[in-house]
Design an enzyme around this catalytic site. Structure first.
Site, PDB file in Angstrom:
ATOM      1  N   THR A  71       1.226  -1.254  -0.189  1.00  0.00           N
ATOM      2  CA  THR A  71      -0.226   0.200   0.215  1.00  0.00           C
ATOM      3  C   THR A  71       0.909   0.816   0.234  1.00  0.00           C
ATOM      4  O   THR A  71       1.658   1.365   0.160  1.00  0.00           O
ATOM      5  CB  THR A  71      -0.905  -0.208   1.393  1.00  0.00           C
ATOM      6  N   ASP A  72       0.096   2.420  -0.006  1.00  0.00           N
ATOM      7  CA  ASP A  72       1.298   3.647  -0.460  1.00  0.00           C
ATOM      8  C   ASP A  72       0.952   4.254   1.325  1.00  0.00           C
ATOM      9  O   ASP A  72       1.727   4.844   1.315  1.00  0.00           O
ATOM     10  CB  ASP A  72       0.337   4.820  -1.041  1.00  0.00           C
ATOM     11  N   GLU A  73      -0.046   3.655   2.221  1.00  0.00           N
ATOM     12  CA  GLU A  73      -0.240   3.739   3.457  1.00  0.00           C
ATOM     13  C   GLU A  73       1.849   3.952   4.139  1.00  0.00           C
ATOM     14  O   GLU A  73       2.080   4.629   4.887  1.00  0.00           O
ATOM     15  CB  GLU A  73      -0.836   3.587   3.879  1.00  0.00           C
ATOM     16  N   TYR A  81      -1.814  -0.516  11.229  1.00  0.00           N
ATOM     17  CA  TYR A  81      -1.950  -0.859  10.193  1.00  0.00           C
ATOM     18  C   TYR A  81      -0.667  -1.007   8.829  1.00  0.00           C
ATOM     19  O   TYR A  81       0.136  -1.526   8.054  1.00  0.00           O
ATOM     20  CB  TYR A  81      -2.694  -0.367   8.776  1.00  0.00           C
ATOM     21  N   LYS A  93       2.255  -3.582   7.361  1.00  0.00           N
ATOM     22  CA  LYS A  93       2.544  -3.614   5.651  1.00  0.00           C
ATOM     23  C   LYS A  93       4.431  -3.198   5.330  1.00  0.00           C
ATOM     24  O   LYS A  93       4.778  -4.127   4.328  1.00  0.00           O
ATOM     25  CB  LYS A  93       1.776  -2.724   4.645  1.00  0.00           C
TER      26      LYS A  93
HETATM   27  P1  NAD Z   1      -9.762  -7.317   1.848  1.00  0.00           P
HETATM   28  O1  NAD Z   1      -9.268  -7.249   4.007  1.00  0.00           O
HETATM   29  O2  NAD Z   1     -10.894  -7.784   1.767  1.00  0.00           O
HETATM   30  O3  NAD Z   1      -9.082  -9.198   1.536  1.00  0.00           O
HETATM   31  C1  NAD Z   1      -8.222  -9.899   2.386  1.00  0.00           C
HETATM   32  C2  NAD Z   1      -8.222 -11.327   2.487  1.00  0.00           C
HETATM   33  O4  NAD Z   1      -7.677 -11.924   3.363  1.00  0.00           O
HETATM   34  C3  NAD Z   1      -9.517 -11.739   2.759  1.00  0.00           C
HETATM   35  O5  NAD Z   1     -10.113 -12.626   2.037  1.00  0.00           O
HETATM   36  C4  NAD Z   1      -9.113 -12.607   4.397  1.00  0.00           C
HETATM   37  O6  NAD Z   1      -9.849 -14.025   4.437  1.00  0.00           O
HETATM   38  C5  NAD Z   1      -7.109 -12.494   3.561  1.00  0.00           C
HETATM   39  N1  NAD Z   1      -6.572 -13.264   5.187  1.00  0.00           N
HETATM   40  C6  NAD Z   1      -6.651 -12.222   5.834  1.00  0.00           C
HETATM   41  N2  NAD Z   1      -5.916 -12.564   7.095  1.00  0.00           N
HETATM   42  C7  NAD Z   1      -5.705 -13.949   7.224  1.00  0.00           C
HETATM   43  C8  NAD Z   1      -4.934 -14.887   6.855  1.00  0.00           C
HETATM   44  N3  NAD Z   1      -4.026 -15.044   8.068  1.00  0.00           N
HETATM   45  N4  NAD Z   1      -4.365 -16.352   6.507  1.00  0.00           N
HETATM   46  C9  NAD Z   1      -4.485 -15.951   4.988  1.00  0.00           C
HETATM   47  N5  NAD Z   1      -5.800 -15.113   4.915  1.00  0.00           N
HETATM   48  C10 NAD Z   1      -6.529 -13.988   5.664  1.00  0.00           C
HETATM   49  O7  NAD Z   1      -8.207  -7.000   1.783  1.00  0.00           O
HETATM   50  P2  NAD Z   1      -7.817  -6.091   0.269  1.00  0.00           P
HETATM   51  O8  NAD Z   1      -9.244  -4.262   0.563  1.00  0.00           O
HETATM   52  O9  NAD Z   1      -8.871  -6.944  -0.705  1.00  0.00           O
HETATM   53  O10 NAD Z   1      -6.684  -5.928   0.213  1.00  0.00           O
HETATM   54  C11 NAD Z   1      -5.548  -7.080  -0.917  1.00  0.00           C
HETATM   55  C12 NAD Z   1      -4.581  -6.409  -0.268  1.00  0.00           C
HETATM   56  O11 NAD Z   1      -4.300  -5.620  -0.919  1.00  0.00           O
HETATM   57  C13 NAD Z   1      -3.686  -6.122   0.732  1.00  0.00           C
HETATM   58  O12 NAD Z   1      -2.784  -6.419   1.828  1.00  0.00           O
HETATM   59  C14 NAD Z   1      -3.520  -4.845   1.350  1.00  0.00           C
HETATM   60  O13 NAD Z   1      -2.542  -4.144   2.450  1.00  0.00           O
HETATM   61  C15 NAD Z   1      -3.420  -4.385  -0.426  1.00  0.00           C
HETATM   62  N6  NAD Z   1      -4.454  -3.285  -0.322  1.00  0.00           N
HETATM   63  C16 NAD Z   1      -4.766  -2.335  -0.184  1.00  0.00           C
HETATM   64  C17 NAD Z   1      -5.810  -1.679  -1.250  1.00  0.00           C
HETATM   65  C18 NAD Z   1      -7.356  -0.960  -0.693  1.00  0.00           C
HETATM   66  O14 NAD Z   1      -7.213  -0.040  -0.670  1.00  0.00           O
HETATM   67  N7  NAD Z   1      -7.985  -2.331  -0.400  1.00  0.00           N
HETATM   68  C19 NAD Z   1      -4.810  -0.771  -1.057  1.00  0.00           C
HETATM   69  C20 NAD Z   1      -3.782  -0.951  -1.404  1.00  0.00           C
HETATM   70  C21 NAD Z   1      -2.864  -2.341  -0.891  1.00  0.00           C
HETATM   71  P1  TYD Z   2     -10.743   4.335   3.982  1.00  0.00           P
HETATM   72  O1  TYD Z   2     -11.415   3.652   3.922  1.00  0.00           O
HETATM   73  O2  TYD Z   2     -10.350   3.269   5.897  1.00  0.00           O
HETATM   74  O3  TYD Z   2      -9.289   4.420   3.968  1.00  0.00           O
HETATM   75  P2  TYD Z   2      -7.345   4.800   4.428  1.00  0.00           P
HETATM   76  O4  TYD Z   2      -8.001   5.140   5.521  1.00  0.00           O
HETATM   77  O5  TYD Z   2      -6.806   2.885   4.104  1.00  0.00           O
HETATM   78  O6  TYD Z   2      -7.349   5.483   3.165  1.00  0.00           O
HETATM   79  O7  TYD Z   2     -10.898   5.462   4.387  1.00  0.00           O
HETATM   80  C1  TYD Z   2     -10.812   6.562   3.484  1.00  0.00           C
HETATM   81  C2  TYD Z   2     -10.835   8.291   4.366  1.00  0.00           C
HETATM   82  O8  TYD Z   2     -12.170   8.114   4.613  1.00  0.00           O
HETATM   83  C3  TYD Z   2      -9.810   8.305   5.370  1.00  0.00           C
HETATM   84  O9  TYD Z   2      -9.073   9.424   5.008  1.00  0.00           O
HETATM   85  C4  TYD Z   2     -10.950   7.760   6.796  1.00  0.00           C
HETATM   86  C5  TYD Z   2     -12.225   8.581   5.986  1.00  0.00           C
HETATM   87  N1  TYD Z   2     -13.165   7.805   6.900  1.00  0.00           N
HETATM   88  C6  TYD Z   2     -14.760   8.795   7.226  1.00  0.00           C
HETATM   89  O10 TYD Z   2     -14.546   9.708   7.361  1.00  0.00           O
HETATM   90  N2  TYD Z   2     -15.286   7.454   7.834  1.00  0.00           N
HETATM   91  C7  TYD Z   2     -15.392   6.958   7.968  1.00  0.00           C
HETATM   92  O11 TYD Z   2     -16.635   6.033   8.497  1.00  0.00           O
HETATM   93  C8  TYD Z   2     -14.069   5.217   7.919  1.00  0.00           C
HETATM   94  C9  TYD Z   2     -14.187   4.641   7.631  1.00  0.00           C
HETATM   95  C10 TYD Z   2     -13.628   6.728   6.239  1.00  0.00           C
END
Ligand code: NAD
Ligand code: TYD
Length: 351
Positions: free
Chosen positions: A132-134, A157, A161
């Site tokens: 992630t960019d975070e 988080y 990561k």
């Molecule tokens: P998500 O929470 O929707 O899905 C995570 C999946 O991992 C689920 O299916 C869960 O069952 C599985 N999982 C969790 N713990 C596990 C374990 N111990 N063993 C096996 N499986 C397990 O997450 P997402 O949003 O799809 O993100 C997927 C990846 O992409 C993550 O690594 C996250 O850090 C990265 N990512 C997410 C975003 C975003 O905006 N959502 C952006 C950049 C990177």
């Molecule tokens: P989120 O979807 O949790 O992603 P991330 O924190 O990983 O960027 O949140 C996106 C933005 O929205 C973040 O600035 C937090 C804000 N946010 C709210 O204002 N209210 C909410 O209920 C949630 C879940 C997020």
């Protein structure tokens, strides 16, 4: 060339789109979806491809070394695309240890098993770590995250990561494990669990519930349609250079409040409600501790070196996403029953 790819976290939001893309685009590959099915994992995300001959699901936790090792051996895995993670910042504030176990220890466990399995000849294998960019922390009003921005994570988080990224790189240097890492901006799209901003607010608008905006709604995120992230993973998996990092993003920054207002007006239109109805649900609540002000990705490297760019504009992607939630009310009902209600209470009742 045929490959047998373990995709971890394939039942989650992004993972399910990656699994679908690889299963349908590469019938000659075998795709093994390894997922523990936590609250965020849902096999309903993959019903359309579950019968495909090149797709296999294995329910397993990445912390469970003997089971993961057995899966590597059973299928003789050639590559890993690692997405399994605890992924929600607010949950990491409530319960950081879960993030340390899965995101750090789980990743190191996978690295160990991959390195042992491929030790005779590392050539031709790839450990692809999805990050992630975070990890870069927060930006002020100006600037973008590049691949050389120093890591400076601010939430449990992002710290977990960041640690996992460092371990992947260290295994590359120390044990010559072939790896590649991508750091992507915020994703949105179908199958997104309604704890994150966009799907949570869509669900609340549907149900006429308050929209809890943290602080003043001035935080900024860079949004990318999930299918474009899956396309980027495909490109980097096949053409990215070993030991490289690529930033992935849409050059698409939105202040939370502006985004929420746009969602409200789109949803009023789609639900046939008078303009301005959903905006009345906006409620300002206590800010998230350590809330990063701004994320924005410079995606020049992946564009120039590998030719990737987003295929969907934000307006199109958001409209498609809202339509998906309006058409998949059963999916929404299933994921918002039970434990979701407990989480919602804990997270929002005292704000
Ligand atoms: P998500 O929470 O929707 O899905 C995570 C999946 O991992 C689920 O299916 C869960 O069952 C599985 N999982 C969790 N713990 C596990 C374990 N111990 N063993 C096996 N499986 C397990 O997450 P997402 O949003 O799809 O993100 C997927 C990846 O992409 C993550 O690594 C996250 O850090 C990265 N990512 C997410 C975003 C975003 O905006 N959502 C952006 C950049 C990177
Ligand atoms: P989120 O979807 O949790 O992603 P991330 O924190 O990983 O960027 O949140 C996106 C933005 O929205 C973040 O600035 C937090 C804000 N946010 C709210 O204002 N209210 C909410 O209920 C949630 C879940 C997020």
């Amino acid at each position: 060339m045929s490959k047998t790819i373990i995709i971890t976290g394939g039942a989650g939001f992004i993972g399910s789109h990656v699994v679908r893309l690889f299963v349908t685009k590469y019938p000659e590959y075998k795709i093994i979806n390894v997922d523990a099915l936590t609250y965020a994992g849902n096999l309903e995300n993959l019903v359309d491809i579950e019968g495909q001959p090149n797709y296999i699901f294995e329910k397993a936790n990445i912390l469970d070394a003997p089971t993961i090792k057995a899966i590597f051996e059973k299928y003789n895995a050639s590559d890993v695309i690692h997405l399994a993670a605890e992924s929600h910042v607010d949950r990491s504030i409530l319960s950081p240890m879960d993030f340390i176990y899965t995101n750090i220890a789980g990743t190191v466990n996978l690295l160990n098993i991959a390195k042992e399995h491929w030790k005779k000849d590392m050539e031709g294998h790839r450990f692809y770590h999805v990050s992630t960019d975070e990890v870069y922390g927060t930006l002020g009003a100006e600037g973008l995250f590049t691949e050389t921005t120093p890591y400076s994570p601010n939430s449990p988080y992002s710290a977990s990561k960041a640690a996992s990224d460092h371990f992947v790189r260290a295994y590359g240097e120390t044990y010559h494990l072939p790896f590649v890492i991508t750091n992507c901006s915020n994703n949105y799209g179908p199958n997104h669990f309604p704890e994150k901003l966009i799907p949570l607010f869509i669900n609340n608008i549907i149900n006429n519930k308050p929209l809890p905006v943290y602080g003043k709604g001035e935080n900024t995120r860079d949004w990318l349609f999930v299918i474009d992230h899956a396309r980027a993973i495909d490109v980097v998996f096949h053409h990215g250079k070993d030991k490289e990092t690529y930033n992935v993003g849409g050059f698409n920054e939105w202040k939370n409040l502006d985004l929420v207002k746009m969602m409200c007006s789109l949803m009023d239109e789609k639900l046939g409600r008078p303009p301005g109805t959903s905006e009345q649900l906006i409620t300002y609540v206590k800010d998230r501790p350590g809330h990063d002000l701004r994320y924005a990705i410079d995606a020049t490297k992946i564009n120039k070196e590998l030719g990737w760019e987003p295929s969907v504009t934000f307006e199109e992607g958001l409209s498609k996403t809202i339509d998906w939630y309006l058409q998949n009310t059963e999916w929404l009902q299933h994921v918002t029953s039970g434990d979701y209600q407990k989480y919602y209470q804990t997270q929002y009742s005292n704000r």
